[in-house]
Design a protein around this motif. Structure first.
Motif, short mmCIF file in Angstrom:
data_model
loop_
_atom_site.label_atom_id
_atom_site.label_comp_id
_atom_site.label_asym_id
_atom_site.label_seq_id
_atom_site.Cartn_x
_atom_site.Cartn_y
_atom_site.Cartn_z
N THR A 19 0.89 -1.25 0.06
CA THR A 19 0.15 0.06 -0.08
C THR A 19 0.76 1.27 0.05
OG1 THR A 19 -0.20 0.10 2.34
CG2 THR A 19 -1.80 -1.11 0.99
N TYR A 21 0.92 5.83 0.55
CA TYR A 21 0.30 7.10 1.10
C TYR A 21 0.56 8.02 0.08
CZ TYR A 21 4.05 8.20 4.33
OH TYR A 21 5.33 8.56 4.88
N ASP A 32 -3.89 4.96 3.00
CA ASP A 32 -4.05 3.27 2.59
C ASP A 32 -4.36 2.97 1.06
OD1 ASP A 32 -3.29 0.53 3.27
OD2 ASP A 32 -5.51 0.43 4.17
N SER A 34 -4.37 0.96 -1.78
CA SER A 34 -3.98 -0.22 -1.97
C SER A 34 -3.51 -0.45 -3.69
CB SER A 34 -5.44 -1.10 -1.94
OG SER A 34 -5.30 -2.59 -2.37
N ASN A 63 4.08 2.14 1.89
CA ASN A 63 4.19 1.65 3.22
C ASN A 63 4.84 0.42 3.59
OD1 ASN A 63 2.32 3.59 4.46
ND2 ASN A 63 0.67 2.60 3.30
#
Length: 75
Positions: A19, A21, A32, A34, A63
């Motif tokens: 993921t 940001y 988050d 995806s 992430n």
């Protein structure tokens, strides 16, 4: 940097992706995003709300280990 009122980023969706940001103008706007799923190249991963006309800075940070950005589109 880009000049416009909206921005999108496209990339690889795959079970191997993490993921991400997104920051716009120094503010976290998505925490988050995806990037995992069935293999799909040039998939729309995120798009901004309508922004004030002007010059903006977008930063995409994984992430985990891997996020693949194919291209960024703005208008």
């Amino acid at each position: 940097l880009f000049e416009g009122t909206q921005v999108r980023f496209y990339g690889l969706k795959s079970d191997y992706m993490d993921t991400a940001y997104v920051l716009l103008d120094g503010v976290v706007v998505a925490e988050d995003v995806s990037c995992s799923g069935d293999d799909e190249f040039q998939a729309l991963l995120w798009e901004s709300e309508i922004l004030e006309e002007g010059i903006h800075r977008m930063v995409i940070i994984s992430n985990g280990d891997t996020v693949e950005v194919d291209f960024i589109e703005y208008k």
